[in-house]
Motif scaffolding. Structure first.
Motif, mmCIF file in Angstrom:
data_model
loop_
_atom_site.group_PDB
_atom_site.id
_atom_site.type_symbol
_atom_site.label_atom_id
_atom_site.label_comp_id
_atom_site.label_asym_id
_atom_site.label_seq_id
_atom_site.Cartn_x
_atom_site.Cartn_y
_atom_site.Cartn_z
ATOM 1 N N PRO A 16 49.792 -63.591 -47.420
ATOM 2 C CA PRO A 16 49.806 -65.005 -47.821
ATOM 3 C C PRO A 16 48.447 -65.692 -47.611
ATOM 4 O O PRO A 16 48.021 -66.486 -48.448
ATOM 5 N N LYS A 17 47.779 -65.349 -46.512
ATOM 6 C CA LYS A 17 46.478 -65.962 -46.233
ATOM 7 C C LYS A 17 45.439 -65.542 -47.272
ATOM 8 O O LYS A 17 44.674 -66.367 -47.768
ATOM 9 N N LEU A 18 45.415 -64.260 -47.595
ATOM 10 C CA LEU A 18 44.434 -63.762 -48.549
ATOM 11 C C LEU A 18 44.715 -64.292 -49.957
ATOM 12 O O LEU A 18 43.789 -64.659 -50.680
ATOM 13 N N ALA A 24 42.074 -70.392 -53.908
ATOM 14 C CA ALA A 24 41.068 -71.445 -53.775
ATOM 15 C C ALA A 24 39.837 -71.152 -54.629
ATOM 16 O O ALA A 24 39.143 -72.065 -55.061
ATOM 17 N N ILE A 25 39.609 -69.884 -54.927
ATOM 18 C CA ILE A 25 38.445 -69.502 -55.723
ATOM 19 C C ILE A 25 38.787 -69.416 -57.210
ATOM 20 O O ILE A 25 38.091 -69.983 -58.039
ATOM 21 N N VAL A 26 39.867 -68.714 -57.548
ATOM 22 C CA VAL A 26 40.170 -68.437 -58.962
ATOM 23 C C VAL A 26 41.368 -69.192 -59.508
ATOM 24 O O VAL A 26 41.650 -69.103 -60.693
ATOM 25 N N GLY A 27 42.094 -69.895 -58.659
ATOM 26 C CA GLY A 27 43.308 -70.556 -59.109
ATOM 27 C C GLY A 27 44.514 -69.661 -58.907
ATOM 28 O O GLY A 27 44.390 -68.463 -58.648
ATOM 29 N N ALA A 34 43.794 -60.577 -57.554
ATOM 30 C CA ALA A 34 42.597 -60.356 -56.747
ATOM 31 C C ALA A 34 42.974 -59.863 -55.344
ATOM 32 O O ALA A 34 42.354 -58.927 -54.821
ATOM 33 N N ALA A 35 43.992 -60.473 -54.749
ATOM 34 C CA ALA A 35 44.417 -60.071 -53.403
ATOM 35 C C ALA A 35 44.950 -58.633 -53.412
ATOM 36 O O ALA A 35 44.604 -57.835 -52.525
ATOM 37 N N PHE A 58 36.150 -56.624 -44.249
ATOM 38 C CA PHE A 58 36.102 -55.861 -45.490
ATOM 39 C C PHE A 58 37.029 -56.486 -46.542
ATOM 40 O O PHE A 58 36.648 -56.664 -47.696
ATOM 41 N N LEU A 59 38.237 -56.849 -46.112
ATOM 42 C CA LEU A 59 39.238 -57.384 -47.029
ATOM 43 C C LEU A 59 38.796 -58.706 -47.646
ATOM 44 O O LEU A 59 38.847 -58.885 -48.864
ATOM 45 N N TYR A 60 38.337 -59.629 -46.839
ATOM 46 C CA TYR A 60 37.938 -60.939 -47.349
ATOM 47 C C TYR A 60 36.648 -60.857 -48.180
ATOM 48 O O TYR A 60 36.513 -61.553 -49.183
ATOM 49 N N ARG A 61 35.739 -60.016 -47.782
ATOM 50 C CA ARG A 61 34.514 -59.849 -48.568
ATOM 51 C C ARG A 61 34.850 -59.248 -49.935
ATOM 52 O O ARG A 61 34.347 -59.692 -50.969
ATOM 53 N N THR A 62 35.713 -58.250 -49.933
ATOM 54 C CA THR A 62 36.128 -57.624 -51.193
ATOM 55 C C THR A 62 36.870 -58.614 -52.070
ATOM 56 O O THR A 62 36.627 -58.698 -53.282
ATOM 57 N N ALA A 63 37.771 -59.395 -51.475
ATOM 58 C CA ALA A 63 38.525 -60.397 -52.243
ATOM 59 C C ALA A 63 37.587 -61.433 -52.848
ATOM 60 O O ALA A 63 37.772 -61.862 -53.994
ATOM 61 N N TYR A 64 36.566 -61.827 -52.105
ATOM 62 C CA TYR A 64 35.592 -62.786 -52.620
ATOM 63 C C TYR A 64 34.884 -62.218 -53.852
ATOM 64 O O TYR A 64 34.784 -62.875 -54.886
ATOM 65 N N HIS A 65 34.398 -60.995 -53.728
ATOM 66 C CA HIS A 65 33.669 -60.392 -54.851
ATOM 67 C C HIS A 65 34.575 -60.177 -56.066
ATOM 68 O O HIS A 65 34.140 -60.398 -57.207
ATOM 69 N N LEU A 66 35.804 -59.780 -55.838
ATOM 70 C CA LEU A 66 36.747 -59.620 -56.951
ATOM 71 C C LEU A 66 37.032 -60.962 -57.617
ATOM 72 O O LEU A 66 37.124 -61.049 -58.853
ATOM 73 N N SER A 67 37.167 -62.005 -56.824
ATOM 74 C CA SER A 67 37.409 -63.344 -57.370
ATOM 75 C C SER A 67 36.239 -63.825 -58.205
ATOM 76 O O SER A 67 36.413 -64.398 -59.286
ATOM 77 N N VAL A 68 35.043 -63.581 -57.726
ATOM 78 C CA VAL A 68 33.846 -63.962 -58.491
ATOM 79 C C VAL A 68 33.797 -63.179 -59.801
ATOM 80 O O VAL A 68 33.452 -63.730 -60.849
#
Length: 110
Positions: A16-18, A24-27, A34-35, A58-68
Motif C-alpha cells: 500500500p505504501k509503495l 503521487a508520481i504517475v496518478g 509501477a509498484a 532498492f524498491l523505492y528507487r526502482t519504483a521511482y525510475h519506473l514511474s518516470v
C-alpha cells in the motif's frame, strides 16, 4: 538475502505504501503497475540485497525510475497524437497561411 527475510510479509506490508508513492508520481491509473513491476525487480535481485533496509532502498528507487519511465511514455504518446492531428496543408495555400493555420488550436483549424 538472509533466510530470516520474509518476502511475502514484506510485500504485504509495503504494497500500500509503495502504490501510494507511485500514485503521487504517475496518478492512480498506472500506480499499481509501477509498484508491481518494482516488486518483480526486487524479487529478481533478492540474492544481491543484504537486508530489509537495502530492499526498501532498492524498491523505492526502482519504483521511482519506473514511474518516470511511465511519464515519459505518456509524453511521447501525447506528442505523437498531437502530430497526427495536424492536417496536411492544402496545395493551394501559401506558406504564411499554412504557418498561421498551424498556430491555431485543432478545433479552430478544422
Amino acid at each position: 538475502m538472509h533466510d530470516e527475510f520474509d518476502f511475502d510479509a514484506y510485500l504485504t506490508e509495503v504494497t500500500p505504501k509503495l502504490t501510494h508513492y507511485c500514485a503521487a508520481i504517475v496518478g492512480n491509473a498506472d500506480a499499481e503497475d509501477a509498484a508491481q513491476e518494482a516488486f518483480i525487480r526486487l524479487w529478481q535481485n533478492l540474492n544481491r540485497i543484504p537486508n530489509e533496509a537495502a530492499a526498501s532502498v532498492f524498491l523505492y528507487r526502482t519504483a521511482y525510475h519506473l514511474s518516470v519511465d511511465i511519464l515519459r511514455a505518456r509524453k511521447r504518446r501525447r506528442t505523437a497524437d498531437t502530430e497526427r492531428e495536424v492536417p496536411a496543408p492544402s496545395p493551394g495555400l501559401s506558406e504564411p497561411m499554412v504557418c498561421a493555420l498551424m498556430r491555431l488550436p485543432p478545433t479552430d483549424r478544422a
